[in-house]
Design a protein around this motif. Structure first.
Motif, mmCIF file in Angstrom:
data_model
loop_
_atom_site.group_PDB
_atom_site.id
_atom_site.type_symbol
_atom_site.label_atom_id
_atom_site.label_comp_id
_atom_site.label_asym_id
_atom_site.label_seq_id
_atom_site.Cartn_x
_atom_site.Cartn_y
_atom_site.Cartn_z
ATOM 1 N N ASP A 1 29.579 -25.413 20.296
ATOM 2 C CA ASP A 1 30.944 -25.124 20.096
ATOM 3 C C ASP A 1 31.080 -23.633 19.897
ATOM 4 N N ALA A 2 30.228 -23.097 19.094
ATOM 5 C CA ALA A 2 30.082 -21.584 18.426
ATOM 6 C C ALA A 2 29.878 -20.941 19.894
ATOM 7 N N VAL A 3 28.950 -21.172 20.663
ATOM 8 C CA VAL A 3 28.622 -20.279 21.683
ATOM 9 C C VAL A 3 29.548 -20.472 22.757
ATOM 10 N N GLN A 4 30.003 -21.603 23.259
ATOM 11 C CA GLN A 4 31.064 -21.658 24.167
ATOM 12 C C GLN A 4 32.624 -20.982 23.706
ATOM 13 N N ARG A 5 32.947 -20.769 22.541
ATOM 14 C CA ARG A 5 34.127 -20.286 22.240
ATOM 15 C C ARG A 5 33.952 -18.751 22.003
ATOM 16 N N LEU A 6 32.781 -18.326 21.465
ATOM 17 C CA LEU A 6 32.526 -16.943 21.493
ATOM 18 C C LEU A 6 32.005 -16.083 22.603
ATOM 19 N N ARG A 7 31.157 -16.899 23.311
ATOM 20 C CA ARG A 7 30.411 -16.423 24.589
ATOM 21 C C ARG A 7 29.509 -15.303 24.258
ATOM 22 N N PRO A 8 28.777 -15.175 23.311
ATOM 23 C CA PRO A 8 27.639 -14.326 22.983
ATOM 24 C C PRO A 8 26.792 -14.146 24.028
ATOM 25 N N ARG A 9 26.217 -13.004 24.265
ATOM 26 C CA ARG A 9 24.833 -12.806 25.215
ATOM 27 C C ARG A 9 23.679 -12.987 24.090
ATOM 28 N N LEU B 1 38.526 -18.939 -0.165
ATOM 29 C CA LEU B 1 38.506 -18.845 1.256
ATOM 30 C C LEU B 1 37.175 -18.511 2.009
ATOM 31 N N VAL B 2 36.887 -19.060 2.922
ATOM 32 C CA VAL B 2 35.611 -18.885 3.805
ATOM 33 C C VAL B 2 36.142 -17.905 5.117
ATOM 34 N N LEU B 3 35.593 -16.952 5.316
ATOM 35 C CA LEU B 3 35.914 -16.025 6.319
ATOM 36 C C LEU B 3 34.662 -15.856 7.516
ATOM 37 N N ASN B 4 34.953 -16.251 8.531
ATOM 38 C CA ASN B 4 33.951 -15.848 9.685
ATOM 39 C C ASN B 4 34.383 -14.223 9.940
ATOM 40 N N TRP B 5 33.572 -13.300 10.285
ATOM 41 C CA TRP B 5 34.003 -11.921 10.548
ATOM 42 C C TRP B 5 33.892 -11.534 12.273
ATOM 43 N N ILE B 6 34.841 -10.977 12.678
ATOM 44 C CA ILE B 6 34.411 -10.333 14.116
ATOM 45 C C ILE B 6 34.268 -8.677 13.603
ATOM 46 N N VAL B 7 33.249 -7.982 13.910
ATOM 47 C CA VAL B 7 33.028 -6.793 13.655
ATOM 48 C C VAL B 7 32.913 -5.830 15.102
ATOM 49 N N ARG B 8 34.245 -5.212 15.423
ATOM 50 C CA ARG B 8 34.290 -4.340 16.703
ATOM 51 C C ARG B 8 34.104 -3.043 16.498
ATOM 52 N N GLY C 1 33.230 -0.649 18.509
ATOM 53 C CA GLY C 1 33.661 0.522 19.857
ATOM 54 C C GLY C 1 32.917 -0.112 20.985
ATOM 55 N N GLY C 2 31.635 -0.264 20.897
ATOM 56 C CA GLY C 2 30.682 -0.549 22.082
ATOM 57 C C GLY C 2 30.388 -2.069 22.222
ATOM 58 N N LEU C 3 30.045 -2.652 20.951
ATOM 59 C CA LEU C 3 29.699 -3.983 20.852
ATOM 60 C C LEU C 3 30.545 -4.758 19.978
ATOM 61 N N THR C 4 30.895 -6.110 19.996
ATOM 62 C CA THR C 4 31.512 -6.756 19.019
ATOM 63 C C THR C 4 30.431 -7.827 18.467
ATOM 64 N N VAL C 5 30.305 -7.888 17.013
ATOM 65 C CA VAL C 5 29.420 -8.758 16.370
ATOM 66 C C VAL C 5 30.558 -9.841 15.766
ATOM 67 N N HIS D 1 38.636 -15.165 20.684
ATOM 68 C CA HIS D 1 37.976 -14.221 20.567
ATOM 69 C C HIS D 1 36.425 -14.381 21.189
ATOM 70 N N ARG D 2 35.761 -13.217 21.446
ATOM 71 C CA ARG D 2 34.664 -12.989 22.164
ATOM 72 C C ARG D 2 33.783 -12.119 21.346
ATOM 73 N N CYS D 3 32.495 -12.317 21.659
ATOM 74 C CA CYS D 3 31.559 -11.215 20.951
ATOM 75 C C CYS D 3 30.328 -11.218 21.843
ATOM 76 N N ASP D 4 29.576 -9.942 21.533
ATOM 77 C CA ASP D 4 28.335 -9.891 22.427
ATOM 78 C C ASP D 4 27.076 -10.282 21.447
ATOM 79 N N VAL D 5 27.251 -10.214 20.135
ATOM 80 C CA VAL D 5 26.055 -10.663 19.262
ATOM 81 C C VAL D 5 26.826 -11.809 18.290
ATOM 82 N N LEU D 6 26.008 -12.784 18.291
ATOM 83 C CA LEU D 6 26.566 -13.823 17.049
ATOM 84 C C LEU D 6 25.333 -14.142 16.165
ATOM 85 N N CYS D 7 25.935 -13.846 14.937
ATOM 86 C CA CYS D 7 24.956 -14.254 13.902
ATOM 87 C C CYS D 7 25.351 -15.783 13.221
#
Length: 295
Positions: free
Chosen positions: A232-240, A182-189, A191-195, A211-217
């Protein structure tokens, strides 16, 4: 020989050189260290979470013809502490060093059933194994992590080593023993930022929605493997900010000059990130970025 194979070094002036936030170790900042391939260390004063560590990096001949042995001393030097180790999928360049890191630090290994089989093979006790099929929040101290089911990208039209690992593989393994599972993408919260971490050349749009994030790897190979990958990745997750990963060949030693994977166009990748509305931050091997926990 490397040039004949189409490998090209990364020019130094491509790397991000601005002062993003703060000096090393400054309080109130999240540190992100790039390990090469899809690997990162995320840490602040409270927690250290490692994603897809792959430091041993045996050369091409050993990778293809021999058992893959983690470099225990190198792992200890580069990552002396970890609380959790997250695995996006169980290919060797994402999982090989993870059990050894967990054995050294006492960290939990978190990932799919295939990831658990690898942990068992390497001798990790049950208390250090946390299986997930995704779509659940897992507490990590004051942080939390959330796996999003995904899919592996195709390379030259094929998915390498597909399928699940249904029993503990031989250890040390050969490359063929480590199927992606199984392939998983991760959302790491934190407390201050979401990666967010996308470690392969494909993903499922609907899993990112909501889902939203501040930093996208983001895996640089995906730009060639999947249409509209960056957009598609940037429009959906809206990272800075977007940090490119999985652009180096994974075959050169960790401290050697890295080469780009043939077909990866880093300037084009970074320009697409800008056009999608985020700021690209290309980071050297073992380079650090510091993000303010609030901005």
């Amino acid at each position: 020989m490397k040039r004949l194979a189409g490998l090209r070094p990364v020019p130094a002036d491509w790397y991000y050189r601005g002062v993003l936030t703060a000096r090393s170790g400054a309080a109130g900042h999240l540190q992100l260290r790039y390990l090469g391939t899809a690997g990162f260390v995320l840490s602040d004063a409270r927690r250290t979470v490692v994603l897809d560590p792959y430091l041993s990096r045996p050369g091409a001949m050993r990778s293809l013809a021999a058992r893959l042995i983690p470099d225990t001393a190198l792992i200890r030097r580069v990552i002396p502490h970890a609380d959790e180790v997250l695995i996006g999928h169980a290919h060797h360049d994402h999982i090989l060093d993870a059990p050894d890191l967990c054995l050294q630090t006492g960290a939990r290994l978190i990932g799919s059933r295939s990831t658990m089989m690898v942990g068992h093979a390497a001798g990790l006790p049950d208390r250090q194994l946390r299986e997930t099929a995704g779509n659940e929040d897992i507490a990590c101290g004051d942080w939390s992590v959330h796996g999003l089911p995904s899919r592996h990208g195709r390379l030259m039209g094929r998915i390498p080593f597909p399928g699940d690992i249904t029993a503990p593989p031989p250890w040390p393994p050969r490359m063929r023993h480590l199927r992606h599972g199984l392939v998983l993408n991760w959302i790491v919260r934190t407390g201050g930022l979401t990666v967010a971490h996308i470690d392969s050349a494909d993903f499922i749009n609907e899993q990112l929605d909501g889902h939203r994030c501040d930093v996208l790897c983001l895996c640089a190979i995906g730009r060639k493997a999947r249409p509209h990958y960056v957009r598609d990745a940037v429009q959906r997750l809206r990272p800075r900010w977007v940090v490119p990963c999985h652009w180096d060949t994974m075959l050169t030693p960790l401290h050697a000059e890295p080469d780009q994977i043939p077909g990866v166009d880093l300037p084009g990748f970074m320009e697409e990130i800008r056009q999608a509305g985020a700021e690209p931050l290309l980071t050297p091997m073992l380079g650090d970025l510091y993000f303010p926990c609030q901005y």
